[in-house]
Design an enzyme around this catalytic site. Sequence first.
Site, PDB file in Angstrom:
ATOM      1  N   HIS A 163      40.286  42.184  41.284  1.00 35.25           N
ATOM      2  CA  HIS A 163      41.516  41.925  42.139  1.00 35.25           C
ATOM      3  C   HIS A 163      42.033  40.597  42.229  1.00 35.25           C
ATOM      4  O   HIS A 163      41.386  39.682  42.720  1.00 35.25           O
ATOM      5  CB  HIS A 163      41.417  42.787  43.402  1.00 35.25           C
ATOM      6  CG  HIS A 163      43.004  43.009  43.808  1.00 35.25           C
ATOM      7  ND1 HIS A 163      43.941  43.818  43.428  1.00 35.25           N
ATOM      8  CD2 HIS A 163      43.394  42.688  45.176  1.00 35.25           C
ATOM      9  CE1 HIS A 163      45.017  43.822  44.102  1.00 35.25           C
ATOM     10  NE2 HIS A 163      44.646  43.479  44.943  1.00 35.25           N
TER      11      HIS A 163
ATOM     12  N   SER B 259      49.512  41.918  44.408  1.00 29.15           N
ATOM     13  CA  SER B 259      48.845  43.144  45.418  1.00 29.15           C
ATOM     14  C   SER B 259      49.873  43.660  46.291  1.00 29.15           C
ATOM     15  O   SER B 259      50.851  44.476  45.822  1.00 29.15           O
ATOM     16  CB  SER B 259      47.919  42.628  46.264  1.00 29.15           C
ATOM     17  OG  SER B 259      46.903  43.287  46.748  1.00 29.15           O
TER      18      SER B 259
ATOM     19  N   ASP C   9      39.382  45.473  38.550  1.00 26.51           N
ATOM     20  CA  ASP C   9      40.142  45.540  39.827  1.00 26.51           C
ATOM     21  C   ASP C   9      40.211  47.072  40.458  1.00 26.51           C
ATOM     22  O   ASP C   9      40.239  47.835  39.619  1.00 26.51           O
ATOM     23  CB  ASP C   9      41.744  45.186  39.400  1.00 26.51           C
ATOM     24  CG  ASP C   9      42.518  45.124  40.580  1.00 26.51           C
ATOM     25  OD1 ASP C   9      42.154  45.138  41.667  1.00 26.51           O
ATOM     26  OD2 ASP C   9      43.806  44.846  40.326  1.00 26.51           O
TER      27      ASP C   9
END
Length: 302
Positions: free
Chosen positions: A276, A150, A244
């Site tokens: 995600h 991320s 995601d």
Amino acid sequence: MELPAVADEVAVDCDAFRIYRSGKMDRLCRPARAKDVVIDSGTGLSARLFLPARSADTSKNMKLPVLVFFHGGAFLIESAVSPLYHGYVASLAAAAGVLAVSVEYRLAPEHPVPAAYDDAWTALRWAAEAQEEWLAEHGDGARLFLAGDSAGGNMVHNVLMRASFEPAPRVEGAILLHPWFGGNTVVVGEDEAMARDMAVIWECACPGAVGGADDPRMNPMAPGAPGLENLRCERMLVCAGQKDWAAARDRAYYAAATTSAWRGGVWWVESEGEGHVFFLQKPDCANAKELMDRVVAFIAGH
């Protein structure tokens, strides 16, 4: 008459041991040893190091690849020492046979971006210098990897770009796990509302962003952003989940890297049906294990 057996309840469950209500204790096998080190006392930058347990047939003199890991959390939350990231990076170190350096970088808003980028850069150079005991004894500085999820994946990209303009150690490979990129204009497949929300979060983390979400640090494909041919690593693995919210941007990043003048090799992994950073919440699911296998194979050069 015998009473029915009652299941023994777990009172404490952690990496090293499990204690039951009855007083029974199980000693658990830890995938890697860990210790915390200070990198820069002036800024408070530190890291948690993970050294995998050696198998009986492994030479004690064999050096391990060094992997510098940046955790996610939108530059605002999470930590290298949280149970979530301790567990993941320890497992990664054990599975891949790497000496992992999980970086405890400064968080916004107390320390706005670019503090996190600066810490990531400092940590990379520190790891490459190998002055710390474990790194000196066990690390192979010639096999240096970067990885992050991320916001941490975003940091990997930005460190690689910085390395094209400043002296830097050679990076063999980079692993971008569901990296967070954005932009002021949505790309094909991107959810507009989610993109707006993430742009607000970015500007909270980086109030000095030039052009909002089109700041080149958030949008590597923005007009005027340095070209991806400047990436300074030899190969790259870009990963996303099919469901995601970041997947559309990640696909665009992968496509831009493959069509750029960059001479490195780039691979794409998409986990079917997953959202995600699912591998953090569901590390034992089949897709998380498959993703781990792909990461391990990438580090091994397969």
